[in-house]
Design a protein around this motif. Structure first.
Motif, PDB file in Angstrom:
ATOM      1  N   GLY A 177       0.704  -1.212  -0.085  1.00  0.00           N
ATOM      2  CA  GLY A 177      -0.179  -0.037   0.008  1.00  0.00           C
ATOM      3  C   GLY A 177       0.848   1.187  -0.143  1.00  0.00           C
ATOM      4  N   HIS A 178       2.201   1.082   0.175  1.00  0.00           N
ATOM      5  CA  HIS A 178       2.961   2.298   0.210  1.00  0.00           C
ATOM      6  C   HIS A 178       2.615   2.968   1.318  1.00  0.00           C
ATOM      7  N   ARG A 267       0.388  -8.335  -6.213  1.00  0.00           N
ATOM      8  CA  ARG A 267       0.331  -7.541  -7.689  1.00  0.00           C
ATOM      9  C   ARG A 267       0.608  -8.513  -8.824  1.00  0.00           C
TER      10      ARG A 267
HETATM   11  O1  F6P Z   1       2.821  -1.318  -6.878  1.00  0.00           O
HETATM   12  C1  F6P Z   1       2.916  -0.737  -5.750  1.00  0.00           C
HETATM   13  C2  F6P Z   1       3.615  -1.365  -4.703  1.00  0.00           C
HETATM   14  O2  F6P Z   1       3.345  -2.532  -4.876  1.00  0.00           O
HETATM   15  C3  F6P Z   1       4.000  -0.824  -3.293  1.00  0.00           C
HETATM   16  O3  F6P Z   1       2.809  -1.078  -2.516  1.00  0.00           O
HETATM   17  C4  F6P Z   1       5.408  -1.232  -2.719  1.00  0.00           C
HETATM   18  O4  F6P Z   1       5.725  -0.473  -1.915  1.00  0.00           O
HETATM   19  C5  F6P Z   1       6.021  -0.938  -4.036  1.00  0.00           C
HETATM   20  O5  F6P Z   1       5.077  -1.145  -5.214  1.00  0.00           O
HETATM   21  C6  F6P Z   1       7.171  -1.873  -4.215  1.00  0.00           C
HETATM   22  O6  F6P Z   1       7.598  -2.246  -5.785  1.00  0.00           O
HETATM   23  P1  F6P Z   1       8.895  -2.303  -6.110  1.00  0.00           P
HETATM   24  O7  F6P Z   1       9.772  -3.138  -5.650  1.00  0.00           O
HETATM   25  O8  F6P Z   1       8.699  -2.618  -7.564  1.00  0.00           O
HETATM   26  O9  F6P Z   1       9.440  -0.987  -6.197  1.00  0.00           O
END
Ligand code: F6P
Length: 339
Positions: A177-178, A267
């Motif tokens: 969810g960031h 995802r």
């Molecule tokens: O797509 C969003 C997300 O899944 C966030 O929830 C997560 O923090 C981030 O992407 C991590 O993705 P990556 O490792 O590809 O930067």
């Protein structure tokens, strides 16, 4: 018309369904030509693209990932003064001109919307579609990918219930969810979480401990704690959210506590039917915007209607969970601890 389409940032379920929505409407209804741009903005910089046909749209509706590939390339990021490489925005403009593309469709999350707005400000025709499991793009009620991520996380929480109860443990699950708590809130509520922690709300470990101990008094010697990855953790911020909370709960309550980090499973793979339809509607609408010359806009869902908002209003903003969200208000009344 001849249009280009790119997918940028982290992938999510429903991107291919969107590409299909854009292309099929463009090719079948408007007789447009479509070019697929590889690896997000990197493909625009490198002039790496291929023509897409009706045939290349087969099998996309339920396919995870993105057939175009993606990258986190940010072409408008400030270059160090010492850089001798060619100016990326200038390369992009040159390649769009040489390919005679009348519009670029950018499918992506917050970073992509920002870059798309900057391209529009350069005078390039752009239309964008919001895409993220995090559901944090400002200007749209929902983005596709979110429903799929919530259903995957809910399924995981359902599975944790039986092992938590069998072992009389506290199970902490960290979801993505960031900086936004949408996935934690929706999966936590749908999965019957006892404690749900969102980055938007402060928490107190004693409240969490009390909730767990009160459940024990009521004959429920196990609890499920759902944690958004973006919550504040140890002062040094070195531990993952789930690991930190699990450790704190064990100190606070003495309960044996385990954590699960759900990660990228959220995802990957096939989109839900809801996300397939949302992606299809948004993709089709993007093509409508192009056909009617309404450039510089991001497709959005407002209530039940697909509409659009100006790109310059979207860039740099985050859509966070409001404190008075009805799932939080009703959840609190039911005894769920939000921190
Ligand atoms: O797509 C969003 C997300 O899944 C966030 O929830 C997560 O923090 C981030 O992407 C991590 O993705 P990556 O490792 O590809 O930067």
């Amino acid at each position: 018309m001849r249009i280009g389409i790119l997918t940028s940032g982290g992938d999510c379920p429903g991107i291919n369904a969107t590409i299909r929505g854009v292309c099929k409407t463009a090719i079948n209804h408007y007789g447009m030509e479509v070019y697929g741009i590889h690896s997000g903005f990197q493909g625009l910089i490198d002039n790496d693209m291929e023509p897409l046909t009706e045939k290349s749209m087969s099998g996309l509706l339920n396919l995870g990932g993105t057939i175009l590939g993606t990258s986190r390339e940010k072409p408008f990021k400030k270059r160090p003064a010492s850089s001798t490489s060619e100016d990326k925005p200038a390369l992009i403009a040159k390649n769009i001109n040489s390919m005679q593309l009348d519009c670029i469709v950018c499918i992506g999350g917050n970073g992509t919307q920002k870059s798309a707005a900057k391209m529009a400000a350069m005078g390039i025709n752009v239309v964008s579609v919001p895409k993220t499991i995090d559901n944090d793009v400002w200007g749209t009620d929902l983005s596709f990918g979110f429903d799929t991520a919530v259903s995957i996380a809910t399924d995981a929480i359902d599975r944790l219930h039986s092992t938590a109860s069998a072992h009389k443990r506290v199970m902490v699950i960290e979801v993505m969810g960031h900086k936004a708590g949408w996935i934690a809130l929706y999966s936590g509520m749908a999965g019957g979480g006892d404690v749900i922690l969102l980055p938007e709300l402060p928490y107190n470990i004693h409240n969490i401990g009390n909730t767990i101990m009160n459940r024990l008094k009521k004959g429920k010697p196990y609890s499920i704690v759902v944690v958004g990855e973006g919550i504040a953790t140890d002062p040094e911020g070195k531990k993952r959210a789930g690991e930190y909370i699990a450790q704190e709960i064990e100190y606070e309550t003495g309960f044996e506590t385990r954590e699960t980090v759900l990660g990228y499973i959220q995802r990957g793979g096939s989109p839900t039917s809801f996300d397939r339809n949302l992606a299809t509607r948004m993709g089709g609408h993007a093509t409508e915007l192009i056909a009617t010359g309404r450039f510089g806009r991001m497709v959005s869902l407002c209530g039940d209607a697909i509409t659009s908002v100006p790109l310059e209003e979207v860039g740099g903003k985050l859509k966070l969970v409001p404190e008075d969200h009805d799932l939080i208000v009703e959840g609190r009344k039911m005894g769920i601890c939000f921190g």
